[in-house]
Design a protein around this motif. Structure first.
Motif, PDB file in Angstrom:
ATOM      1  N   LEU A  23      33.401  40.768  31.767  1.00  0.00           N
ATOM      2  CA  LEU A  23      34.189  40.470  32.966  1.00  0.00           C
ATOM      3  C   LEU A  23      35.339  41.461  33.102  1.00  0.00           C
ATOM      4  CD1 LEU A  23      34.289  36.580  32.655  1.00  0.00           C
ATOM      5  CD2 LEU A  23      32.844  37.950  34.165  1.00  0.00           C
ATOM      6  N   ASN A  24      35.050  42.720  32.818  1.00  0.00           N
ATOM      7  CA  ASN A  24      36.066  43.765  32.877  1.00  0.00           C
ATOM      8  C   ASN A  24      35.728  44.695  34.046  1.00  0.00           C
ATOM      9  OD1 ASN A  24      33.760  44.323  31.365  1.00  0.00           O
ATOM     10  ND2 ASN A  24      34.731  45.938  30.175  1.00  0.00           N
ATOM     11  N   LEU A  25      36.224  44.344  35.222  1.00  0.00           N
ATOM     12  CA  LEU A  25      35.916  45.061  36.452  1.00  0.00           C
ATOM     13  C   LEU A  25      37.200  45.655  37.021  1.00  0.00           C
ATOM     14  CD1 LEU A  25      33.701  42.262  38.032  1.00  0.00           C
ATOM     15  CD2 LEU A  25      32.945  44.166  36.614  1.00  0.00           C
ATOM     16  N   ALA A  26      37.117  46.871  37.554  1.00  0.00           N
ATOM     17  CA  ALA A  26      38.319  47.509  38.080  1.00  0.00           C
ATOM     18  C   ALA A  26      37.999  48.302  39.347  1.00  0.00           C
ATOM     19  CB  ALA A  26      38.933  48.442  37.031  1.00  0.00           C
ATOM     20  N   PHE A  27      39.009  48.440  40.180  1.00  0.00           N
ATOM     21  CA  PHE A  27      38.993  49.304  41.350  1.00  0.00           C
ATOM     22  C   PHE A  27      37.759  49.051  42.235  1.00  0.00           C
ATOM     23  CE2 PHE A  27      41.465  51.701  38.064  1.00  0.00           C
ATOM     24  CZ  PHE A  27      42.705  51.442  38.613  1.00  0.00           C
ATOM     25  N   ALA A  28      36.931  50.063  42.464  1.00  0.00           N
ATOM     26  CA  ALA A  28      35.826  49.910  43.408  1.00  0.00           C
ATOM     27  C   ALA A  28      34.824  48.852  42.950  1.00  0.00           C
ATOM     28  CB  ALA A  28      35.114  51.254  43.613  1.00  0.00           C
ATOM     29  N   VAL A  29      34.584  48.777  41.637  1.00  0.00           N
ATOM     30  CA  VAL A  29      33.633  47.784  41.133  1.00  0.00           C
ATOM     31  C   VAL A  29      34.193  46.377  41.338  1.00  0.00           C
ATOM     32  CG1 VAL A  29      32.389  46.972  39.107  1.00  0.00           C
ATOM     33  CG2 VAL A  29      32.690  49.419  39.480  1.00  0.00           C
ATOM     34  N   ASN A  30      35.477  46.221  41.111  1.00  0.00           N
ATOM     35  CA  ASN A  30      36.116  44.932  41.376  1.00  0.00           C
ATOM     36  C   ASN A  30      36.040  44.601  42.866  1.00  0.00           C
ATOM     37  OD1 ASN A  30      37.686  42.633  40.462  1.00  0.00           O
ATOM     38  ND2 ASN A  30      39.411  43.545  41.530  1.00  0.00           N
ATOM     39  N   HIS A  31      36.251  45.605  43.724  1.00  0.00           N
ATOM     40  CA  HIS A  31      36.167  45.400  45.168  1.00  0.00           C
ATOM     41  C   HIS A  31      34.768  44.944  45.572  1.00  0.00           C
ATOM     42  CE1 HIS A  31      36.533  46.073  49.479  1.00  0.00           C
ATOM     43  NE2 HIS A  31      35.456  46.835  49.410  1.00  0.00           N
ATOM     44  N   ARG A  32      33.753  45.554  44.963  1.00  0.00           N
ATOM     45  CA  ARG A  32      32.379  45.153  45.271  1.00  0.00           C
ATOM     46  C   ARG A  32      32.153  43.685  44.957  1.00  0.00           C
ATOM     47  NH1 ARG A  32      28.239  47.877  41.492  1.00  0.00           N
ATOM     48  NH2 ARG A  32      29.067  46.267  40.130  1.00  0.00           N
ATOM     49  N   GLU A  33      32.666  43.230  43.805  1.00  0.00           N
ATOM     50  CA  GLU A  33      32.504  41.830  43.442  1.00  0.00           C
ATOM     51  C   GLU A  33      33.304  40.927  44.375  1.00  0.00           C
ATOM     52  OE1 GLU A  33      30.307  40.704  41.068  1.00  0.00           O
ATOM     53  OE2 GLU A  33      29.743  42.813  41.292  1.00  0.00           O
ATOM     54  N   LEU A  34      34.503  41.358  44.733  1.00  0.00           N
ATOM     55  CA  LEU A  34      35.320  40.567  45.644  1.00  0.00           C
ATOM     56  C   LEU A  34      34.652  40.417  47.000  1.00  0.00           C
ATOM     57  CD1 LEU A  34      38.965  41.815  44.974  1.00  0.00           C
ATOM     58  CD2 LEU A  34      38.083  39.507  44.630  1.00  0.00           C
ATOM     59  N   SER A  35      33.952  41.442  47.452  1.00  0.00           N
ATOM     60  CA  SER A  35      33.317  41.383  48.765  1.00  0.00           C
ATOM     61  C   SER A  35      32.266  40.296  48.826  1.00  0.00           C
ATOM     62  CB  SER A  35      32.685  42.738  49.102  1.00  0.00           C
ATOM     63  OG  SER A  35      31.570  43.003  48.255  1.00  0.00           O
ATOM     64  N   ARG A  36      31.776  39.880  47.664  1.00  0.00           N
ATOM     65  CA  ARG A  36      30.799  38.797  47.613  1.00  0.00           C
ATOM     66  C   ARG A  36      31.470  37.424  47.548  1.00  0.00           C
ATOM     67  NH1 ARG A  36      27.169  41.566  42.778  1.00  0.00           N
ATOM     68  NH2 ARG A  36      26.460  43.389  43.950  1.00  0.00           N
ATOM     69  N   LYS A  37      32.772  37.405  47.305  1.00  0.00           N
ATOM     70  CA  LYS A  37      33.458  36.141  47.074  1.00  0.00           C
ATOM     71  C   LYS A  37      34.480  35.800  48.164  1.00  0.00           C
ATOM     72  CE  LYS A  37      32.919  36.333  42.074  1.00  0.00           C
ATOM     73  NZ  LYS A  37      31.931  37.397  42.050  1.00  0.00           N
ATOM     74  N   VAL A  38      34.954  36.783  48.908  1.00  0.00           N
ATOM     75  CA  VAL A  38      35.898  36.524  49.993  1.00  0.00           C
ATOM     76  C   VAL A  38      35.199  35.644  51.024  1.00  0.00           C
ATOM     77  CG1 VAL A  38      37.217  37.613  51.848  1.00  0.00           C
ATOM     78  CG2 VAL A  38      37.145  38.687  49.596  1.00  0.00           C
ATOM     79  N   PRO A  39      35.818  34.538  51.584  1.00  0.00           N
ATOM     80  CA  PRO A  39      37.235  34.206  51.440  1.00  0.00           C
ATOM     81  C   PRO A  39      37.571  33.333  50.242  1.00  0.00           C
ATOM     82  CG  PRO A  39      36.232  32.743  53.028  1.00  0.00           C
ATOM     83  CD  PRO A  39      35.149  33.678  52.569  1.00  0.00           C
ATOM     84  N   GLY A  40      36.618  33.142  49.338  1.00  0.00           N
ATOM     85  CA  GLY A  40      36.908  32.291  48.190  1.00  0.00           C
ATOM     86  C   GLY A  40      37.813  32.930  47.162  1.00  0.00           C
ATOM     87  N   ALA A  41      37.991  34.262  47.224  1.00  0.00           N
ATOM     88  CA  ALA A  41      38.857  34.920  46.265  1.00  0.00           C
ATOM     89  C   ALA A  41      40.307  34.494  46.494  1.00  0.00           C
ATOM     90  CB  ALA A  41      38.731  36.429  46.386  1.00  0.00           C
ATOM     91  N   PRO A  42      41.033  34.160  45.430  1.00  0.00           N
ATOM     92  CA  PRO A  42      42.440  33.782  45.620  1.00  0.00           C
ATOM     93  C   PRO A  42      43.264  34.983  46.056  1.00  0.00           C
ATOM     94  CG  PRO A  42      41.917  33.988  43.284  1.00  0.00           C
ATOM     95  CD  PRO A  42      40.615  34.127  44.024  1.00  0.00           C
ATOM     96  N   LEU A  43      44.282  34.731  46.874  1.00  0.00           N
ATOM     97  CA  LEU A  43      45.185  35.794  47.294  1.00  0.00           C
ATOM     98  C   LEU A  43      46.392  35.826  46.386  1.00  0.00           C
ATOM     99  CD1 LEU A  43      45.162  35.387  51.185  1.00  0.00           C
ATOM    100  CD2 LEU A  43      43.785  36.934  49.774  1.00  0.00           C
ATOM    101  N   ASP A  44      46.810  37.028  46.017  1.00  0.00           N
ATOM    102  CA  ASP A  44      48.012  37.187  45.211  1.00  0.00           C
ATOM    103  C   ASP A  44      49.206  36.810  46.080  1.00  0.00           C
ATOM    104  OD1 ASP A  44      50.309  38.255  43.886  1.00  0.00           O
ATOM    105  OD2 ASP A  44      48.983  39.558  42.737  1.00  0.00           O
ATOM    106  N   PRO A  45      49.970  35.783  45.691  1.00  0.00           N
ATOM    107  CA  PRO A  45      51.098  35.360  46.537  1.00  0.00           C
ATOM    108  C   PRO A  45      52.190  36.409  46.633  1.00  0.00           C
ATOM    109  CG  PRO A  45      51.143  34.214  44.425  1.00  0.00           C
ATOM    110  CD  PRO A  45      49.842  34.964  44.480  1.00  0.00           C
ATOM    111  N   ARG A  46      52.163  37.408  45.738  1.00  0.00           N
ATOM    112  CA  ARG A  46      53.197  38.440  45.759  1.00  0.00           C
ATOM    113  C   ARG A  46      52.819  39.630  46.632  1.00  0.00           C
ATOM    114  NH1 ARG A  46      52.512  37.204  39.547  1.00  0.00           N
ATOM    115  NH2 ARG A  46      50.445  37.162  40.498  1.00  0.00           N
ATOM    116  N   THR A  47      51.532  40.025  46.617  1.00  0.00           N
ATOM    117  CA  THR A  47      51.105  41.211  47.355  1.00  0.00           C
ATOM    118  C   THR A  47      50.257  40.885  48.574  1.00  0.00           C
ATOM    119  OG1 THR A  47      49.051  41.502  46.098  1.00  0.00           O
ATOM    120  CG2 THR A  47      51.071  42.490  45.183  1.00  0.00           C
ATOM    121  N   GLY A  48      49.657  39.696  48.602  1.00  0.00           N
ATOM    122  CA  GLY A  48      48.766  39.330  49.691  1.00  0.00           C
ATOM    123  C   GLY A  48      47.359  39.850  49.525  1.00  0.00           C
TER     124      GLY A  48
END
Length: 403
Positions: free
Chosen positions: A257-282
């Motif tokens: 479960l060590n994903l970063a940058f573009a690879v992390n973005h690829r995984e997030l694209s499958r989970k949005v809008p379920g991905a939590p938003l960082d309350p500090r950065t949005g």
């Protein structure tokens, strides 16, 4: 049962329709992952068993037994090679494939698994996976907004010879996000802030770590014979903690479960809008970061980041393998996670022999394990079956691979 619906984020979730749809395909079997488009697909991220992989996983659970990763030690053992420790399969895939929940804001949490081992993983094995979906059951939870759905999926790990090395029946709880920090997901009895430990408590944990590092905590090469085991005798446990970020990140890396940058973005694209938003950065954050970050954990209803469920299963099995000796073999492990262990909590595992029997030529011991916080709050219970050597010459290592 009457129709069940739940208003979540201004949208109504028709739980009955979702249950009917998912249970209509109960029994579906196919190559992993069975639900490839789900954010909880859990594909096989690795296929090759190596001693290096075993060493990384052992480090992530604090297990220093050389049988798992030392080539010379394994060659001199009854197995003739290093063998995989229980739960090594989590490095290949942590969970069986789970369908997407009825709403992207719902969470899926591991409640443990039933693991059956037929032969050990060995260096050089090449593993593929096959899944079967067993459907959902609905369970009411006191104080919980809406129902909890308990899903069960099975994954069989099959080696290059076509033999099933192990089968995992995963149990996942699918439920709405609890309201407020330290909500139902945090569970009663777990305070909103970690407490400070007394010097003698920390000293006891460090002493247990020293026993592990020195080898005194494990039976090792001295066989534990079935005839010598007595029903009711204790299984020495272990102390671990307080659980911290290093423990969490180490396990995440071991199971891929060590994903970063573009690879992390690829995984997030499958989970949005379920991905939590960082309350500090949005910005969206990967759901796995719930295990690392206080604010993300609180947004998902936890007082503090929870430990990985599979890591907590391994904590119990670590105590078992230390007890059983190198010649023992875990054939079945059914660990039920009844609450999360939150960051800052310390763990104490204890166990006992609940029974012993001969079955199909095997010499089996039935163990009952329990894991609690250092404050005495249970978080996991385990039923483990161990195949032990016998003084009449029987050895699990010589049993063969007749599954």
């Amino acid at each position: 049962m009457g129709s069940t619906s739940l208003d979540t984020d201004a949208r109504t979730v028709d739980v009955d329709s979702y249950l009917a749809e998912m249970n209509a395909i109960s029994g579906r079997t196919g190559p992993q992952p069975l639900f490839p488009d789900s954010p909880f697909a859990f594909p096989m991220i690795r296929r090759h068993i190596t001693t290096d992989l075993a060493s990384v996983f052992a480090g992530a659970v604090g297990d220093t037994n050389p049988l798992w990763s030392d080539e010379a030690y394994g060659a001199a053992s009854c197995w003739g090679t290093p063998i995989g420790m229980p739960l090594l399969e989590a490095c290949l895939s942590e969970f069986s494939s789970v369908p997407p929940p009825p709403h992207p804001e719902w969470v899926v949490m591991s409640t443990g698994g039933l693991r059956r081992y037929y032969e050990p993983f060995r260096p050089g094995d090449v593993i593929r996976g096959e899944d079967t979906w067993h459907g959902f059951t609905e369970k009411a939870v006191p104080g919980q907004t809406g129902p909890m759905l308990l899903g069960m999926g099975e994954r069989r790990f099959i080696n290059q010879h076509g033999r099933v090395v192990m089968a995992l029946l995963s149990r996942g709880a699918c439920l709405p996000v609890p309201s407020g920090p330290g909500g139902e997901a945090g569970g009663p009895g777990l305070s909103a802030a970690p407490r400070r430990y007394a010097p003698e408590e920390l000293a006891a944990i460090r002493a247990d770590y020293e026993r592990e590092l020195s080898g005194a905590a494990r039976r090792g090469a001295q066989p534990r014979y079935w005839e010598d085991v007595q029903v009711g005798e204790p299984v020495p446990g272990n102390l671990k903690g307080p659980y911290d970020l290093s423990d969490s990140v180490s396990f995440a890396g071991a199971v891929g479960l060590n994903l970063a940058f573009a690879v992390n973005h690829r995984e997030l694209s499958r989970k949005v809008p379920g991905a939590p938003l960082d309350p500090r950065t949005g910005a969206p954050r990967h759901p796995v970061e719930t295990h690392f970050d206080d604010q993300l954990a609180q947004a998902r209803g936890f007082a503090r980041p929870p430990a990985f469920g599979t890591q907590l299963e391994s904590v119990q099995l670590h105590a078992v393998t230390n007890w059983m000796s190198d010649e023992g073999f875990v054939t079945e492990a059914d660990v039920r996670l009844v609450r999360p262990l939150l960051m800052g909590e310390a763990s104490a595992v204890t166990g006992k022999v609940a029974g012993k029997r001969r079955e199909g030529g095997r010499c089996l011991a039935d163990l009952r394990m329990i894991a609690k916080t250092l404050d005495g709050v249970p978080y996991a219970r385990g039923r483990v079956v161990v195949d032990l050597p016998s003084r009449d010459g029987y050895s699990p290592a010589a049993r063969g691979t007749e599954n």
